[in-house]
Design an enzyme around this catalytic site. Structure first.
Site, PDB file in Angstrom:
ATOM      1  N   CYS A  68     -41.481  27.865 -17.077  1.00  0.00           N
ATOM      2  CA  CYS A  68     -40.898  28.940 -17.889  1.00  0.00           C
ATOM      3  C   CYS A  68     -39.678  29.437 -17.125  1.00  0.00           C
ATOM      4  CB  CYS A  68     -41.904  30.049 -18.195  1.00  0.00           C
ATOM      5  SG  CYS A  68     -42.408  31.098 -16.821  1.00  0.00           S
ATOM      6  N   HIS A 101     -54.322  24.366   0.821  1.00  0.00           N
ATOM      7  CA  HIS A 101     -55.170  25.526   1.078  1.00  0.00           C
ATOM      8  C   HIS A 101     -55.844  26.095  -0.166  1.00  0.00           C
ATOM      9  CE1 HIS A 101     -52.856  26.592   5.022  1.00  0.00           C
ATOM     10  NE2 HIS A 101     -53.259  25.334   4.983  1.00  0.00           N
ATOM     11  N   ASN A 102     -55.219  25.938  -1.341  1.00  0.00           N
ATOM     12  CA  ASN A 102     -55.727  26.566  -2.557  1.00  0.00           C
ATOM     13  C   ASN A 102     -56.208  25.570  -3.602  1.00  0.00           C
ATOM     14  OD1 ASN A 102     -52.936  28.377  -1.829  1.00  0.00           O
ATOM     15  ND2 ASN A 102     -54.926  29.369  -1.706  1.00  0.00           N
ATOM     16  N   ARG A 112     -35.185  29.055 -14.241  1.00  0.00           N
ATOM     17  CA  ARG A 112     -34.049  29.933 -13.955  1.00  0.00           C
ATOM     18  C   ARG A 112     -33.953  30.292 -12.471  1.00  0.00           C
ATOM     19  NH1 ARG A 112     -35.400  33.613 -19.183  1.00  0.00           N
ATOM     20  NH2 ARG A 112     -34.384  32.281 -20.723  1.00  0.00           N
ATOM     21  N   ARG A 135     -62.349  24.831   5.961  1.00  0.00           N
ATOM     22  CA  ARG A 135     -62.456  26.288   5.877  1.00  0.00           C
ATOM     23  C   ARG A 135     -61.961  26.847   4.545  1.00  0.00           C
ATOM     24  NH1 ARG A 135     -57.404  25.740   8.518  1.00  0.00           N
ATOM     25  NH2 ARG A 135     -55.915  27.379   7.951  1.00  0.00           N
TER      26      ARG A 135
END
Length: 150
Positions: A68, A101-102, A112, A135
């Site tokens: 977006c 990590h995520n 933009r 971890r």
């Protein structure tokens, strides 16, 4: 790169960059699943965030890419689904860490705010970087029912 399906969608502000990224997905060995929009006429970004989330949730795609104007609104929309871990990214380092990590399974980009070459770098890193686990596994598992699967 595997021959995996990667859903891709954008609102009107991200349409042109989405088109470039869909082409890049093919070059990287992924099959793009284009969920729209299909032109630059004004549309509502939550509809496309939801479309990606549903494709991830029901297994039509392993990962997703959203575009977006800023990458923020469309990632918020996608993250309403617990199967999604959408990360708005602006460079390769943030993208790598979002994967490591995520276990981010959706890359959100701002048409933009970054250029096409940086977006392509982010896409490549997003597809190539594995989740580290260890971890991070416990923390990611707390995010929702789709955590730590990719």
């Amino acid at each position: 790169m595997s021959d995996r399906v990667v859903a891709i969608a954008s609102d009107h502000a991200g349409y042109r960059l989405k088109q470039e990224l869909a082409e890049e997905l093919g070059k990287l060995g992924a099959q793009p699943l284009d969920l729209g929009t299909h032109d630059e006429e004004s549309v509502d970004y939550p509809d496309f965030g939801r479309a990606i989330a549903e494709a991830i949730e029901n297994g039509r795609a392993e990962r997703g890419v959203l575009v977006c104007g800023t990458g923020i609104g469309i990632s918020i929309a996608a993250n309403r689904n617990p199967a999604v871990r959408a990360a708005p990214c602006h460079d390769a380092t943030i993208t790598r860490l979002a994967r490591q990590h995520n276990d981010a399974n959706v890359l959100a980009l701002g048409a933009r705010t970054i250029g096409a070459e940086v977006a392509k770098d982010c896409l490549r890193v997003f597809l190539e970087t594995p989740f580290e686990g260890g971890r991070h596994e416990r923390r990611v598992a707390k995010l929702g029912n789709g955590a730590a699967r990719t």
